[in-house]
Design a protein around this motif. Structure first.
Motif, mmCIF file in Angstrom:
data_model
loop_
_atom_site.group_PDB
_atom_site.id
_atom_site.type_symbol
_atom_site.label_atom_id
_atom_site.label_comp_id
_atom_site.label_asym_id
_atom_site.label_seq_id
_atom_site.Cartn_x
_atom_site.Cartn_y
_atom_site.Cartn_z
ATOM 1 N N SER A 17 0.863 -1.157 -0.018
ATOM 2 C CA SER A 17 -0.048 0.004 0.249
ATOM 3 C C SER A 17 0.755 1.010 -0.150
ATOM 4 O O SER A 17 2.269 0.766 0.347
ATOM 5 N N ILE A 18 0.533 2.449 -0.657
ATOM 6 C CA ILE A 18 1.472 3.583 -0.772
ATOM 7 C C ILE A 18 0.351 4.462 -0.448
ATOM 8 O O ILE A 18 -0.754 4.389 -1.152
ATOM 9 N N TRP A 19 0.751 5.566 0.026
ATOM 10 C CA TRP A 19 0.163 6.845 0.333
ATOM 11 C C TRP A 19 1.326 7.992 0.455
ATOM 12 O O TRP A 19 2.476 8.302 1.218
ATOM 13 N N SER A 20 1.087 8.738 -0.001
ATOM 14 C CA SER A 20 1.470 9.721 -0.672
ATOM 15 C C SER A 20 1.215 11.066 0.276
ATOM 16 O O SER A 20 0.212 11.433 0.133
ATOM 17 N N LEU A 21 1.944 11.901 1.364
ATOM 18 C CA LEU A 21 1.872 12.381 2.453
ATOM 19 C C LEU A 21 2.334 14.222 2.688
ATOM 20 O O LEU A 21 3.270 13.922 2.769
ATOM 21 N N PRO A 48 3.317 21.102 -2.260
ATOM 22 C CA PRO A 48 3.303 20.675 -1.603
ATOM 23 C C PRO A 48 5.147 19.872 -0.738
ATOM 24 O O PRO A 48 5.689 19.654 -1.803
ATOM 25 N N MET A 49 5.222 19.624 0.411
ATOM 26 C CA MET A 49 6.241 19.096 0.286
ATOM 27 C C MET A 49 6.125 17.948 1.081
ATOM 28 O O MET A 49 5.375 17.220 1.778
ATOM 29 N N ILE A 50 6.082 17.086 0.462
ATOM 30 C CA ILE A 50 6.464 15.559 0.444
ATOM 31 C C ILE A 50 6.520 14.159 1.144
ATOM 32 O O ILE A 50 8.175 14.141 0.884
ATOM 33 N N TYR A 51 6.568 13.582 1.761
ATOM 34 C CA TYR A 51 6.693 12.134 2.195
ATOM 35 C C TYR A 51 5.565 11.246 1.889
ATOM 36 O O TYR A 51 4.990 11.466 1.250
ATOM 37 N N THR A 52 6.410 10.123 1.175
ATOM 38 C CA THR A 52 5.479 8.541 1.231
ATOM 39 C C THR A 52 5.714 7.453 1.626
ATOM 40 O O THR A 52 6.731 7.126 2.264
ATOM 41 N N LEU A 53 4.682 6.853 1.982
ATOM 42 C CA LEU A 53 4.207 5.955 2.866
ATOM 43 C C LEU A 53 4.661 4.112 2.112
ATOM 44 O O LEU A 53 3.540 4.441 1.758
ATOM 45 N N LEU A 54 4.987 3.607 2.278
ATOM 46 C CA LEU A 54 5.301 1.951 1.547
ATOM 47 C C LEU A 54 4.712 1.133 2.758
ATOM 48 O O LEU A 54 5.271 0.882 4.048
ATOM 49 N N VAL A 55 3.572 -0.056 2.850
ATOM 50 C CA VAL A 55 3.923 -0.859 4.055
ATOM 51 C C VAL A 55 3.457 -1.937 3.247
ATOM 52 O O VAL A 55 2.191 -2.143 2.068
ATOM 53 N N GLY A 56 4.261 -3.079 4.009
ATOM 54 C CA GLY A 56 3.696 -4.153 2.880
ATOM 55 C C GLY A 56 5.160 -5.044 3.057
ATOM 56 O O GLY A 56 6.174 -4.761 3.932
ATOM 57 N N GLY A 57 5.360 -6.140 1.613
ATOM 58 C CA GLY A 57 6.192 -6.462 1.438
ATOM 59 C C GLY A 57 6.092 -7.836 0.448
ATOM 60 O O GLY A 57 5.153 -7.366 -0.545
ATOM 61 N N GLU A 58 6.848 -8.754 0.883
ATOM 62 C CA GLU A 58 6.653 -10.412 0.194
ATOM 63 C C GLU A 58 5.532 -11.189 0.974
ATOM 64 O O GLU A 58 5.233 -10.884 1.944
ATOM 65 N N VAL A 59 4.727 -11.576 -0.427
ATOM 66 C CA VAL A 59 3.267 -11.323 0.399
ATOM 67 C C VAL A 59 3.806 -13.155 0.664
ATOM 68 O O VAL A 59 3.984 -13.856 0.277
ATOM 69 N N GLY A 60 2.828 -12.894 2.159
ATOM 70 C CA GLY A 60 2.647 -14.335 3.249
ATOM 71 C C GLY A 60 4.422 -13.697 4.063
ATOM 72 O O GLY A 60 4.697 -14.555 5.516
ATOM 73 N N GLY A 61 5.419 -12.610 3.935
ATOM 74 C CA GLY A 61 5.920 -12.707 4.692
ATOM 75 C C GLY A 61 6.226 -11.837 5.299
ATOM 76 O O GLY A 61 4.912 -10.821 6.447
ATOM 77 N N CYS A 70 10.965 11.710 4.715
ATOM 78 C CA CYS A 70 11.469 11.511 5.813
ATOM 79 C C CYS A 70 10.772 13.391 6.020
ATOM 80 O O CYS A 70 10.631 13.621 7.444
ATOM 81 N N GLY A 71 11.062 14.103 5.438
ATOM 82 C CA GLY A 71 10.405 15.797 6.027
ATOM 83 C C GLY A 71 12.051 16.703 6.793
ATOM 84 O O GLY A 71 13.026 15.863 7.100
ATOM 85 N N PHE A 72 11.269 17.648 6.816
ATOM 86 C CA PHE A 72 12.534 18.102 8.107
ATOM 87 C C PHE A 72 11.499 18.754 9.360
ATOM 88 O O PHE A 72 10.864 18.663 9.329
ATOM 89 N N ARG A 73 13.076 19.119 10.378
ATOM 90 C CA ARG A 73 12.030 19.754 11.101
ATOM 91 C C ARG A 73 11.620 20.816 11.145
ATOM 92 O O ARG A 73 11.872 21.990 10.995
ATOM 93 N N ASN A 74 11.306 21.365 13.078
ATOM 94 C CA ASN A 74 10.072 22.259 13.039
ATOM 95 C C ASN A 74 11.523 23.190 13.913
ATOM 96 O O ASN A 74 11.507 23.307 15.021
ATOM 97 N N ASP A 75 12.436 23.710 12.604
ATOM 98 C CA ASP A 75 13.014 24.521 13.379
ATOM 99 C C ASP A 75 13.579 26.005 12.134
ATOM 100 O O ASP A 75 12.375 26.823 11.855
ATOM 101 N N TYR A 76 14.321 26.908 11.962
ATOM 102 C CA TYR A 76 14.755 27.756 11.450
ATOM 103 C C TYR A 76 14.691 27.714 9.983
ATOM 104 O O TYR A 76 14.275 29.058 9.465
ATOM 105 N N TRP A 77 14.141 26.016 9.850
ATOM 106 C CA TRP A 77 13.587 26.340 8.103
ATOM 107 C C TRP A 77 12.565 27.136 7.222
ATOM 108 O O TRP A 77 12.423 27.431 6.464
#
Length: 309
Positions: A17-21, A48-61, A70-77
């Motif tokens: 499964s793939i979600w872009s966030l 948008p500033m985007i990262y993408t989540l992948l959930v899964g793998g080998e079927v049955g594994g 993974c984005g950037f921190r809430n800081d001076y940027w």
């Protein structure tokens, strides 16, 4: 002629499964992403500033929970550029039912601040970075300090945070950062492709193989769909535009020209080309692909319809 690198790894029965966030937004001139020429003098875009989540793998594994960037921190940027609507990974991942602690793998497309600067928010994840990227930025930082003024160093550090290099070095010492050397299968059905000297020294993009076919997670090797569909590099990068065009060809070949199956780094078109919704913060979520028996997270789609291109 078929590019041999696209056939270099054995096929597995994998599904993701793939979600872009979107975790943040930026107001910036269109030619920064789209390229001087086609997008010059066309004003700003809310991107948008985007990262993408992948959930899964080998079927049955074993199930893997991986992030592409993974984005950037809430800081001076946040005050350096015209950013808005920054949200924490807890809030962003929570919209599709996951927590930062669930992430076991971070696939770093490149070391610009907005793609790897927040890796410490994911305490259980190992990061995969091209060795060429790490050594390239190490050398660049050393070279930058040969310049005499901040103005002379400004372009080198326009998207790179030297503090990230320090924290990454600690990650290497702690065993959290794993180096990739060229093309490698990182997770079952997830293959890193080196895009050397394209957007940056050692950018990489990722093939993701699902039962619905392959997808490509491009990071900033491709900012916008228009880059790859028109073969026109962006206005800003820190590499070689001709090498970027080579990457565009490789991705198009993998996807058999179906470029909607690619997730670019910063394109608002992601939300139009995939089933998507918008959080109250204004940040968007795209449900790019659902593996077998995985229900939709879209609020108005309780039936769990399978969504793919």
């Amino acid at each position: 002629m078929t590019n041999p690198i696209l056939n270099a790894f054995p096929k597995r029965d994998t599904d993701y499964s793939i979600w872009s966030l979107a975790y943040c937004q930026v107001d910036i001139m269109q030619d920064f992403f789209g390229g001087s020429g086609p997008y010059s003098n066309k004003g700003e875009v809310h991107a948008p500033m985007i990262y993408t989540l992948l959930v899964g793998g080998e079927v049955g594994g074993k199930q893997h929970v991986a992030l592409v960037d993974c984005g950037f921190r809430n800081d001076y940027w946040l005050t350096r550029y015209a950013f808005s609507s920054w949200e924490s990974p807890t809030d962003v991942l929570g919209r599709v039912g996951f927590k930062p602690e669930d992430v076991d793998t971070i696939l770093v497309t490149h070391m610009h601040f907005d793609h790897m600067g927040n890796f410490e928010a994911f305490p259980n994840a190992k990061l995969y970075i091209q060795l060429d990227e790490y050594t390239g930025w190490s050398n660049a930082v050393c070279a930058a300090h040969q310049h005499e003024t901040e103005e002379e160093r400004a372009w080198i550090f326009s998207s790179f945070d030297p503090q990230d290099l320090i924290r990454a070095s600690q990650g290497v010492a702690d065993g959290r950062i794993q180096f990739v050397r060229g093309d490698e299968e990182i997770l079952p059905g997830v293959i890193a492709r080196l895009a050397k000297d394209s957007h940056t020294f050692g950018s990489q993009w990722f093939e993701v193989h699902t039962r619905n076919g392959p997808f490509a997670m491009a990071g900033d090797a491709v900012y916008w769909y228009s880059n790859i569909e028109s073969m026109w590099p962006p206005g800003y990068h820190q590499g070689n535009a001709f090498n970027q065009i080579k990457v565009y060809r490789e991705i198009r070949e993998l996807l058999k020209q179906k470029t909607d199956r690619m997730i670019p780094g910063h394109d608002p078109q992601v939300w139009l080309r995939h089933s998507s919704w918008t959080a109250p913060s204004g940040n968007q979520i795209a449900e790019v692909n659902l593996r077998d028996n995985d229900p939709s997270r879209k609020p108005d789609n309780a039936a769990g319809k399978k969504i793919y291109i």
